[in-house]
Design a protein around this motif. Structure first.
Motif, PDB file in Angstrom:
ATOM      1  N   GLN A  14       0.818  -1.211   0.000  1.00  0.00           N
ATOM      2  CA  GLN A  14       0.000   0.000   0.000  1.00  0.00           C
ATOM      3  C   GLN A  14       0.853   1.263   0.000  1.00  0.00           C
ATOM      4  OE1 GLN A  14      -2.478  -0.979   3.432  1.00  0.00           O
ATOM      5  NE2 GLN A  14      -4.238  -1.229   2.089  1.00  0.00           N
ATOM      6  N   GLU A  15       2.045   1.201   0.582  1.00  0.00           N
ATOM      7  CA  GLU A  15       2.909   2.374   0.654  1.00  0.00           C
ATOM      8  C   GLU A  15       3.437   2.780  -0.713  1.00  0.00           C
ATOM      9  OE1 GLU A  15       6.355   4.792   0.786  1.00  0.00           O
ATOM     10  OE2 GLU A  15       6.489   2.641   0.315  1.00  0.00           O
ATOM     11  N   ARG A  16       3.551   1.821  -1.633  1.00  0.00           N
ATOM     12  CA  ARG A  16       4.139   2.152  -2.941  1.00  0.00           C
ATOM     13  C   ARG A  16       3.182   1.934  -4.106  1.00  0.00           C
ATOM     14  NH1 ARG A  16       9.209   0.187  -4.248  1.00  0.00           N
ATOM     15  NH2 ARG A  16       9.826  -0.103  -2.095  1.00  0.00           N
ATOM     16  N   CYS A  17       1.899   1.725  -3.847  1.00  0.00           N
ATOM     17  CA  CYS A  17       0.948   1.413  -4.913  1.00  0.00           C
ATOM     18  C   CYS A  17      -0.217   2.399  -4.908  1.00  0.00           C
ATOM     19  CB  CYS A  17       0.422  -0.011  -4.750  1.00  0.00           C
ATOM     20  SG  CYS A  17      -0.682  -0.554  -6.073  1.00  0.00           S
ATOM     21  N   GLU A  18      -0.545   2.934  -6.093  1.00  0.00           N
ATOM     22  CA  GLU A  18      -1.670   3.831  -6.276  1.00  0.00           C
ATOM     23  C   GLU A  18      -2.527   3.333  -7.437  1.00  0.00           C
ATOM     24  OE1 GLU A  18      -0.001   8.194  -5.215  1.00  0.00           O
ATOM     25  OE2 GLU A  18       1.151   7.107  -6.732  1.00  0.00           O
ATOM     26  N   THR A  43      -4.727   7.672  -6.550  1.00  0.00           N
ATOM     27  CA  THR A  43      -5.113   7.567  -5.147  1.00  0.00           C
ATOM     28  C   THR A  43      -4.511   6.294  -4.558  1.00  0.00           C
ATOM     29  OG1 THR A  43      -7.172   6.397  -5.682  1.00  0.00           O
ATOM     30  CG2 THR A  43      -7.264   8.806  -5.517  1.00  0.00           C
ATOM     31  N   LYS A  44      -4.299   6.303  -3.263  1.00  0.00           N
ATOM     32  CA  LYS A  44      -3.769   5.125  -2.586  1.00  0.00           C
ATOM     33  C   LYS A  44      -4.763   3.962  -2.664  1.00  0.00           C
ATOM     34  CE  LYS A  44       0.259   6.480  -1.026  1.00  0.00           C
ATOM     35  NZ  LYS A  44       1.517   5.789  -1.456  1.00  0.00           N
ATOM     36  N   ILE A  45      -4.241   2.751  -2.759  1.00  0.00           N
ATOM     37  CA  ILE A  45      -5.131   1.597  -2.807  1.00  0.00           C
ATOM     38  C   ILE A  45      -5.746   1.349  -1.431  1.00  0.00           C
ATOM     39  CG2 ILE A  45      -3.918   0.537  -4.739  1.00  0.00           C
ATOM     40  CD1 ILE A  45      -2.682  -1.443  -2.730  1.00  0.00           C
ATOM     41  N   THR A  46      -6.931   0.802  -1.431  1.00  0.00           N
ATOM     42  CA  THR A  46      -7.634   0.471  -0.196  1.00  0.00           C
ATOM     43  C   THR A  46      -7.217  -0.910   0.304  1.00  0.00           C
ATOM     44  OG1 THR A  46      -9.451  -0.569  -1.384  1.00  0.00           O
ATOM     45  CG2 THR A  46      -9.605   1.818  -0.987  1.00  0.00           C
ATOM     46  N   ASP A  47      -7.633  -1.238   1.529  1.00  0.00           N
ATOM     47  CA  ASP A  47      -7.376  -2.574   2.064  1.00  0.00           C
ATOM     48  C   ASP A  47      -8.002  -3.639   1.170  1.00  0.00           C
ATOM     49  OD1 ASP A  47      -6.052  -1.420   4.179  1.00  0.00           O
ATOM     50  OD2 ASP A  47      -7.706  -1.651   5.600  1.00  0.00           O
ATOM     51  N   GLU A  48      -9.204  -3.356   0.659  1.00  0.00           N
ATOM     52  CA  GLU A  48      -9.882  -4.315  -0.203  1.00  0.00           C
ATOM     53  C   GLU A  48      -9.111  -4.534  -1.504  1.00  0.00           C
ATOM     54  OE1 GLU A  48     -14.250  -5.028  -2.325  1.00  0.00           O
ATOM     55  OE2 GLU A  48     -13.858  -3.205  -1.174  1.00  0.00           O
ATOM     56  N   MET A  49      -8.607  -3.462  -2.084  1.00  0.00           N
ATOM     57  CA  MET A  49      -7.808  -3.589  -3.312  1.00  0.00           C
ATOM     58  C   MET A  49      -6.529  -4.362  -3.045  1.00  0.00           C
ATOM     59  SD  MET A  49      -8.078   0.128  -5.143  1.00  0.00           S
ATOM     60  CE  MET A  49      -9.622   0.712  -5.843  1.00  0.00           C
ATOM     61  N   GLU A  50      -5.898  -4.073  -1.920  1.00  0.00           N
ATOM     62  CA  GLU A  50      -4.670  -4.796  -1.574  1.00  0.00           C
ATOM     63  C   GLU A  50      -4.935  -6.289  -1.501  1.00  0.00           C
ATOM     64  OE1 GLU A  50      -2.073  -7.079   0.802  1.00  0.00           O
ATOM     65  OE2 GLU A  50      -4.028  -6.394   1.562  1.00  0.00           O
ATOM     66  N   GLY A  51      -6.039  -6.676  -0.884  1.00  0.00           N
ATOM     67  CA  GLY A  51      -6.385  -8.085  -0.800  1.00  0.00           C
ATOM     68  C   GLY A  51      -6.661  -8.701  -2.156  1.00  0.00           C
ATOM     69  N   SER A  52      -7.336  -7.947  -3.038  1.00  0.00           N
ATOM     70  CA  SER A  52      -7.646  -8.481  -4.370  1.00  0.00           C
ATOM     71  C   SER A  52      -6.390  -8.671  -5.206  1.00  0.00           C
ATOM     72  CB  SER A  52      -8.623  -7.553  -5.095  1.00  0.00           C
ATOM     73  OG  SER A  52      -7.995  -6.338  -5.479  1.00  0.00           O
TER      74      SER A  52
END
Length: 237
Positions: A14-18, A43-52
């Motif tokens: 999440q720190e390096r992904c938008e 925009t920064k990715i959400t927790d849900e996006m990170e999981g996907s």
């Protein structure tokens, strides 16, 4: 198939992904017509996006996986791939990207106009086997930061959406352009790479490009192509 990124910690990705969406260009002096580019703003990715992005990584074949990597130093470009598991790995050369460049890949056959997000075709594989293509290793040589841009749908999904005879096709960047022109949604993820960092990614399968947007320094990248198993280089995330 959806995009899958290998990661051991959510915070590191999440720190390096938008994220943003994609559109096509028309009438541009710097881009070819229908070139696919990010819409913005990022925009920064959400927790849900990170999981996907990370949860499918354990279940997909290595050739479809994105890895962010940090080769051990000192880095010797001439021998970097010697012990990575593919004795036939191909060195593709280097590419220079100016500072603050929206996307980096140009078309020498079209007055250097940039092509936007695209899929590679080194292996020239048809629809049925496109997902088995070799992955590309990229190393950011600096001096500036650069980004890897990735669409979240593989080119086979795109191809079968825009062509009834998809099974007999060779999935192509033109399919991506038609897909976006037709109004279909695709997310675009931007992954930051500092000098000395890199990626191993299925660039023949997922739409991609480089970027130095808003970066004050240029960046040079070195590229290789190979059949590498996951985990051959230390992970950044």
């Amino acid at each position: 198939m959806s995009l899958a990124i290998a990661a051991t910690g959510a915070a590191a990705l999440q720190e390096r992904c938008e994220v943003t969406t994609l559109r096509t260009m028309r009438g541009s002096l710097t881009y070819g017509d229908h070139a696919v580019v990010p819409v913005g703003p990022w925009t920064k990715i959400t927790d849900e996006m990170e999981g996907s992005l990370t949860e499918p990584a354990a279940m997909i074949r290595d050739s479809a996986l994105v890895e962010l990597v940090k080769p051990p130093e000192p880095i010797a470009l001439g021998t970097l791939t010697d012990r990575l598991g593919d004795p036939d790995a191909l060195y593709l050369g280097q590419a220079n990207a100016p500072a603050d460049t929206f996307t980096t890949t140009g078309n020498h056959e079209n007055e250097g106009r940039r092509i936007g997000l695209h899929v590679d075709n080194w292996d020239k594989l048809p629809y049925a086997t496109k997902h088995t293509a070799r992955r590309r290793l990229c190393l950011n040589l600096g001096p500036g930061t650069r980004y890897l841009l990735l669409g979240d749908l593989d080119i086979r999904v795109v191809c079968r959406t825009v062509h009834e005879d998809f099974a007999h096709r060779y999935p192509h960047t033109d399919d991506l352009r038609q897909f976006i022109d037709d109004g279909h949604l695709m997310l675009c993820f931007r992954l930051r790479l500092e000098p000395g960092e890199g990626y191993i990614a299925p660039t023949e399968l997922f739409p991609h490009d480089g970027s130095t947007e808003a970066q004050p320094k240029p960046s040079t990248a070195a590229f290789w192509l190979g059949n590498w198993p996951r985990g051959v280089l230390p992970s950044l995330i």
